[in-house]
Write a protein that holds these residues in place. Structure first.
Motif, PDB file in Angstrom:
ATOM      1  N   ASN A  45       0.832  -1.200   0.000  1.00 52.18           N
ATOM      2  CA  ASN A  45       0.000   0.000   0.000  1.00 52.18           C
ATOM      3  C   ASN A  45       0.869   1.254   0.000  1.00 52.18           C
ATOM      4  OD1 ASN A  45      -2.441  -1.470   0.229  1.00 52.18           O
ATOM      5  ND2 ASN A  45      -2.099  -1.687   2.418  1.00 52.18           N
ATOM      6  N   SER A  46       0.239   2.371  -0.272  1.00 49.89           N
ATOM      7  CA  SER A  46       0.954   3.640  -0.202  1.00 49.89           C
ATOM      8  C   SER A  46       1.278   3.952   1.255  1.00 49.89           C
ATOM      9  CB  SER A  46       0.101   4.769  -0.791  1.00 49.89           C
ATOM     10  OG  SER A  46      -1.003   5.037   0.060  1.00 49.89           O
ATOM     11  N   THR A  47       2.299   4.745   1.453  1.00 55.04           N
ATOM     12  CA  THR A  47       2.676   5.163   2.808  1.00 55.04           C
ATOM     13  C   THR A  47       1.515   5.870   3.479  1.00 55.04           C
ATOM     14  OG1 THR A  47       4.985   5.344   2.146  1.00 55.04           O
ATOM     15  CG2 THR A  47       4.323   6.547   4.131  1.00 55.04           C
ATOM     16  N   ASP A  48       0.806   6.733   2.734  1.00 55.37           N
ATOM     17  CA  ASP A  48      -0.331   7.458   3.302  1.00 55.37           C
ATOM     18  C   ASP A  48      -1.390   6.507   3.844  1.00 55.37           C
ATOM     19  OD1 ASP A  48       0.897   9.803   2.592  1.00 55.37           O
ATOM     20  OD2 ASP A  48      -0.286  10.095   0.777  1.00 55.37           O
ATOM     21  N   LYS A  49      -1.682   5.453   3.100  1.00 57.65           N
ATOM     22  CA  LYS A  49      -2.700   4.489   3.536  1.00 57.65           C
ATOM     23  C   LYS A  49      -2.231   3.750   4.791  1.00 57.65           C
ATOM     24  CE  LYS A  49      -5.761   0.897   1.899  1.00 57.65           C
ATOM     25  NZ  LYS A  49      -6.267   0.136   0.764  1.00 57.65           N
ATOM     26  N   GLU A  50      -0.975   3.386   4.832  1.00 58.81           N
ATOM     27  CA  GLU A  50      -0.447   2.689   6.007  1.00 58.81           C
ATOM     28  C   GLU A  50      -0.447   3.608   7.235  1.00 58.81           C
ATOM     29  OE1 GLU A  50      -0.084  -0.398   6.455  1.00 58.81           O
ATOM     30  OE2 GLU A  50      -0.032  -1.119   4.397  1.00 58.81           O
ATOM     31  N   ILE A  51      -0.112   4.874   7.035  1.00 65.52           N
ATOM     32  CA  ILE A  51      -0.132   5.821   8.152  1.00 65.52           C
ATOM     33  C   ILE A  51      -1.547   5.921   8.706  1.00 65.52           C
ATOM     34  CG2 ILE A  51       0.040   8.290   8.739  1.00 65.52           C
ATOM     35  CD1 ILE A  51       2.531   8.386   6.921  1.00 65.52           C
ATOM     36  N   TYR A  52      -2.517   6.017   7.822  1.00 64.79           N
ATOM     37  CA  TYR A  52      -3.917   6.149   8.246  1.00 64.79           C
ATOM     38  C   TYR A  52      -4.338   4.983   9.151  1.00 64.79           C
ATOM     39  CZ  TYR A  52      -8.934   6.889   8.053  1.00 64.79           C
ATOM     40  OH  TYR A  52     -10.241   7.094   8.400  1.00 64.79           O
ATOM     41  N   GLY A  53      -3.910   3.776   8.810  1.00 65.63           N
ATOM     42  CA  GLY A  53      -4.323   2.592   9.567  1.00 65.63           C
ATOM     43  C   GLY A  53      -3.399   2.209  10.712  1.00 65.63           C
ATOM     44  N   SER A  54      -2.369   2.988  10.963  1.00 63.27           N
ATOM     45  CA  SER A  54      -1.384   2.611  11.972  1.00 63.27           C
ATOM     46  C   SER A  54      -1.711   3.177  13.349  1.00 63.27           C
ATOM     47  CB  SER A  54       0.005   3.073  11.556  1.00 63.27           C
ATOM     48  OG  SER A  54       0.051   4.484  11.602  1.00 63.27           O
ATOM     49  N   LYS A  55      -1.151   2.530  14.346  1.00 59.84           N
ATOM     50  CA  LYS A  55      -1.248   3.049  15.714  1.00 59.84           C
ATOM     51  C   LYS A  55      -0.039   3.944  16.000  1.00 59.84           C
ATOM     52  CE  LYS A  55      -1.318   1.892  20.535  1.00 59.84           C
ATOM     53  NZ  LYS A  55      -1.889   1.182  21.594  1.00 59.84           N
ATOM     54  N   ILE A  56       1.125   3.491  15.591  1.00 61.14           N
ATOM     55  CA  ILE A  56       2.374   4.221  15.797  1.00 61.14           C
ATOM     56  C   ILE A  56       3.093   4.324  14.456  1.00 61.14           C
ATOM     57  CG2 ILE A  56       4.615   4.244  16.974  1.00 61.14           C
ATOM     58  CD1 ILE A  56       3.352   2.528  19.172  1.00 61.14           C
ATOM     59  N   VAL A  57       3.600   5.506  14.163  1.00 59.76           N
ATOM     60  CA  VAL A  57       4.371   5.722  12.937  1.00 59.76           C
ATOM     61  C   VAL A  57       5.818   5.967  13.357  1.00 59.76           C
ATOM     62  CG1 VAL A  57       4.692   7.207  10.926  1.00 59.76           C
ATOM     63  CG2 VAL A  57       2.376   6.717  11.764  1.00 59.76           C
ATOM     64  N   ILE A  58       6.723   5.189  12.774  1.00 57.23           N
ATOM     65  CA  ILE A  58       8.144   5.294  13.098  1.00 57.23           C
ATOM     66  C   ILE A  58       8.863   5.732  11.822  1.00 57.23           C
ATOM     67  CG2 ILE A  58      10.190   4.038  13.874  1.00 57.23           C
ATOM     68  CD1 ILE A  58       8.235   2.108  15.333  1.00 57.23           C
ATOM     69  N   PHE A  59       9.708   6.757  11.940  1.00 61.49           N
ATOM     70  CA  PHE A  59      10.386   7.250  10.745  1.00 61.49           C
ATOM     71  C   PHE A  59      11.790   7.725  11.066  1.00 61.49           C
ATOM     72  CE2 PHE A  59       9.507  11.267  12.592  1.00 61.49           C
ATOM     73  CZ  PHE A  59      10.213  12.242  11.914  1.00 61.49           C
ATOM     74  N   THR A  60      12.619   7.731  10.033  1.00 60.20           N
ATOM     75  CA  THR A  60      13.930   8.370  10.131  1.00 60.20           C
ATOM     76  C   THR A  60      13.840   9.734   9.469  1.00 60.20           C
ATOM     77  OG1 THR A  60      14.631   7.224   8.124  1.00 60.20           O
ATOM     78  CG2 THR A  60      15.311   6.274  10.237  1.00 60.20           C
TER      79      THR A  60
END
Length: 162
Positions: A45-60
């Motif tokens: 999926n797109s990053t945007d879609k995964e962010i929408y469905g996530s509880k925690i977003v981890i990024f560098t």
């Protein structure tokens, strides 16, 4: 590669702590087949879609993090000397401006779920100010509404009635 080794250790610890799987959103131009990627699910999926469905977003480092801010998601920033000064400085700016939780994955991190949950809740309190100052150029008009308004005006100027 030490970066991937350290990242793997951190993500596995987060996964265990929250009893949730980790999904990786690779940059579309990232063609790496590093063994690290075999440890986790690579999202189709797109990053945007995964962010929408996530509880925690981890990024560098990613401007996609702004979607997590707009959605008021819990965000963890990861630092590493292996990212270099330029990328580290950009990530640091997000951390400072948003008051994000940040971990240096080059060091051993002992994670306590209650403590981390409290820090994540506290950081979310900073998002509204950031959204209003940095992301909403015209007060309460969202970027999407602004774009639609401009397009509508341009079509009108060309003689199209929408």
């Amino acid at each position: 590669n030490f970066f991937y080794d350290n990242l793997k250790v951190f993500l596995l610890e987060i996964s265990e702590l929250y009893q949730m799987p980790v999904k990786i959103c690779k940059h579309p131009k990232n063609e790496s087949n590093h063994p690290f990627y075999k440890t986790f699910e690579i999202s189709k999926n797109s990053t945007d879609k995964e962010i929408y469905g996530s509880k925690i977003v981890i990024f560098t480092l990613s401007s996609a993090i702004l979607n997590a801010v707009l959605l008021k998601k819990s965000i963890i920033n990861l630092r590493s000397s292996y990212l270099g000064d330029y990328l580290s400085n950009i990530g640091r700016q997000y951390v400072q401006q948003l008051g994000l939780v940040s971990f240096d994955i080059d060091s051993v991190n002992r994670l306590d779920k209650n403590e981390l949950d409290n820090k994540l809740k506290e950081s979310i309190k900073n998002y509204s100010t950031y959204i209003n100052k940095k992301l909403l150029a015209d007060g309460n008009i969202s970027p999407n509404q602004k774009i639609a308004s401009i397009l509508e005006q341009e079509f009108y100027n060309l003689g199209f009635n929408l």
